[in-house]
Every structure is written in structure tokens, then in C-alpha cells.
Scaffold this motif. Sequence first.
Motif, short mmCIF file in Angstrom:
data_model
loop_
_atom_site.label_atom_id
_atom_site.label_comp_id
_atom_site.label_asym_id
_atom_site.label_seq_id
_atom_site.Cartn_x
_atom_site.Cartn_y
_atom_site.Cartn_z
N ALA A 1 0.81 -1.22 0.00
CA ALA A 1 0.00 0.00 0.00
C ALA A 1 0.84 1.27 0.00
CB ALA A 1 -0.94 0.00 1.20
N PHE A 2 2.09 1.17 0.39
CA PHE A 2 3.00 2.31 0.31
C PHE A 2 3.55 2.40 -1.11
CE2 PHE A 2 3.29 1.36 4.90
CZ PHE A 2 3.06 2.63 5.43
N LEU B 1 -3.04 -5.06 -2.46
CA LEU B 1 -2.76 -6.48 -2.61
C LEU B 1 -4.03 -7.23 -3.01
CD1 LEU B 1 -0.29 -8.39 -2.19
CD2 LEU B 1 -1.31 -8.99 0.01
N THR B 2 -3.92 -8.00 -4.08
CA THR B 2 -5.07 -8.74 -4.62
C THR B 2 -4.71 -10.21 -4.72
OG1 THR B 2 -5.74 -6.80 -5.91
CG2 THR B 2 -6.65 -8.93 -6.56
N GLU B 3 -5.57 -11.05 -4.17
CA GLU B 3 -5.31 -12.50 -4.20
C GLU B 3 -6.16 -13.17 -5.27
OE1 GLU B 3 -5.63 -16.50 -1.37
OE2 GLU B 3 -5.72 -14.49 -0.46
N LYS B 4 -5.53 -14.07 -6.04
CA LYS B 4 -6.25 -14.81 -7.06
C LYS B 4 -5.47 -16.08 -7.41
CE LYS B 4 -8.20 -14.42 -11.74
NZ LYS B 4 -8.34 -13.54 -12.95
N ASP B 5 -6.13 -17.20 -7.33
CA ASP B 5 -5.56 -18.48 -7.76
C ASP B 5 -4.21 -18.78 -7.14
OD1 ASP B 5 -7.80 -18.83 -9.40
OD2 ASP B 5 -6.83 -17.82 -11.09
N GLY B 6 -4.08 -18.54 -5.84
CA GLY B 6 -2.84 -18.86 -5.15
C GLY B 6 -1.72 -17.87 -5.36
#
Length: 386
Positions: free
Chosen positions: A12-13, A90-95
Motif C-alpha cells: 500500500a505504500f 494487494l489482490t489475491e487470485k488463484d494462489g
Amino acid sequence: MNAREWLRTLVAFDTTSRNSNLGMIEAIRDALAAQGVASELTYAPEGGKANLFATLPAHDGAVQGGIILSGHTDVVPVDGQDWDSDPFCLTEKDGRLYGRGTADMKGYIAVALALVPEFLALKRAKPLHLAFSYDEEVGCLGAPVMLEALKRRGLRAEGCVVGEPTGMRVVVAHKGMNLYRCRVHGKAAHSSLTPRGCNAIEYAARLICRVRDLADEFRSRGPYDDCFDVPFTTMGTNLIAGGIAVNTIPDACEFSYEFRNLPGMSPDEIQGRIEAYIQDDLLPRMRRDHDAARIEIEAMPAAVPSLEASERDAVTRLARALTGDRGTAKVSYGTEGGQFQNAGIPAVICGPGHIEQAHRADEFIEIAQLDACEAFLRRLAGSLAG
């Protein structure tokens, strides 16, 4: 916070190298202070950026020796890149975890910070150090400031693990990077009066061709090291400017060239061959056109020394023992490892993620890589407990 939470905070920074990193550095400082760990900040000359160095002492209070975990806080720009998600969220997708710096190299820093409570609870016979720098991406400018401060304090460490993305393989060497700016000064004249001028672009072109000739020589004759993906020293001119009009002989031309030398090849010797050509051949020819002609060469601060770790170094043996990696991995990109080595601190490169995901749109790190890094750093800290 766990590693994923820390990574969300760090991503985020927006610590793109053109920006200050102080928000991120101060957040880390405050989080460590809340756990009783003091940090030393060393600032960039202009004051807008800082390195952080913190020591988790041994159980008897000793701060000398031990291992440094090193990472850089800055990231490359996202300008012009087509991201599928917000690069600073931060984005999570498919591990996978997506965001700028996830692979290069906030993932490593996040894991190290998440494990600090465990490190502190472990009865270690040797200290563990955290070293987080600024401006690595623009020439490894921050680490020398931090290393000089450590030298003044007389603090010594047995080794350093630089957590650049290697897929948790042990990388034992990388090339050096050397960047120079060249300014060629001739004499302007109307293009109809060519003999009365000294064409800076044309003489710059001769020097650029000399750089290319040396590059061709290294490619055809070596020396070679087949452990690198590009097994020889490379050279090239990648930026040039000169001239004001098509009918005016240019009196100035500026260009920049770089070379990436194999470990064991002296950058000074390579640059010496370029400067010898200037003094022995190019300048005498220029001064037949204009006796005040001159060539200026400036070594840029974005110089990165090569790294070649010894298999006998304790930190190399330790990294191999903890990962089980016995292969010989070497990379062409630069890191701060050579700077630690030159300061008398043996270094290896080993971190989560892969360089192929760095610097690109939709940069990501696999969650499995973070898990592997956690396991590695736990074992490393455990080794310091004897």
C-alpha cells in the motif's frame, strides 16, 4: 501480523524510487519498537528517504556477528503498464498475490517482519539483523550509506542473505553494472562550411562504435562463465542526444553507455580501454579539426559491484544446508550483495518469487513461495540458536 498482512501493508505504500520511502520505513520502525527492537535510520543526502537497520540481539545481549536479512524498500514505476488490479492494493487470485513489489521484494521483507516475534522468542546464541534500504532500483544508492554507518559503529556480521526473488534457490554470483555519461564537445558551423567545424555527433559515433567493438570482442573471445544466462561481459549504448538543426554542424553530443562485467573482470580495466582509445586515437583526430575539442566522461553513481560468493563462506554453506540447493545459480541482474561483500560481509541471494514476475504489469508472488521463505527463515533463525 502474518506475512500476508504485512505484505498488504507494505504494498500500500507507493515507494516508487522517485517517491519518498519514509512512510514505509517509519511504519516498520514503529512496529519493531512496539516489540522492543530499536532501529537505526540512515538518511539519503536530501533527507527524503532512509535505510533501516535493526538488530535482534542474541540471548546474552550480543550484537556482533550473526546474519543480516537484507531487502530494498523501493519499487519500479507502474506508468504505462496495463494492470488488471490496483498495483498498490494487494489482490489475491488463484494462489497468487498481485501488487507492485510483491516479488521484488516486499514479499521477503513481509516474511521477515512477520517472523520477528518468533525470532525474539527463540533463545539465539547469535544476533539476527534486518537491513532495509532505499533506491536499490536506481543503482543501489542506499546500501552504501547504511554500510558506512555500520562501519562507523564497528558492527560486524558473519553473512548476509539478500532476499531478491530467486524462487528460493541459492544464487552465488551476479554481474556488475557500470554506467557512464559521455559528453563530446566539438565546434559548430554552417553545414555548407563543414571543414570549419568539428562534428561532435560523428566523433561520438566513433566512440560508440568502439564500445560496440569491445562488446563484440567479449562475445566472441570471452572470458565466459556458462552458469550465467548471458555467459560473457556485455556492453552497449542506450541513450544519445545531440544536434540542433539539419544544416548545423553539432558542437555537442551526449550519450550514456553501460557494461555488465562478469565477476573477476575489472571494471577499471574495461573502462581504461575506452579511455585509452579516446586519448590515443579519438582526441588527436578531433583536435586536427578544432584544437579546443574535448571529451568528458562521468561515472554515474548507479554502479553495482559484482558478487561472487565463496562456497567456503559460512553463509553460503548455511543457505545451501537450509534449502538443500546444491546447484550453481548465477544471474545477470545486479543486487546489493556485491556491496555487502565489498564491505567484508559475505553474501548470497535467496528470496521468494521469480525475477520474471518483477517490474511487469500484474506483478505477483505465489503464496507457496512466501510459505517456503517462512520455512527457510525459521530454519535460519534456529541455526543461530546453535
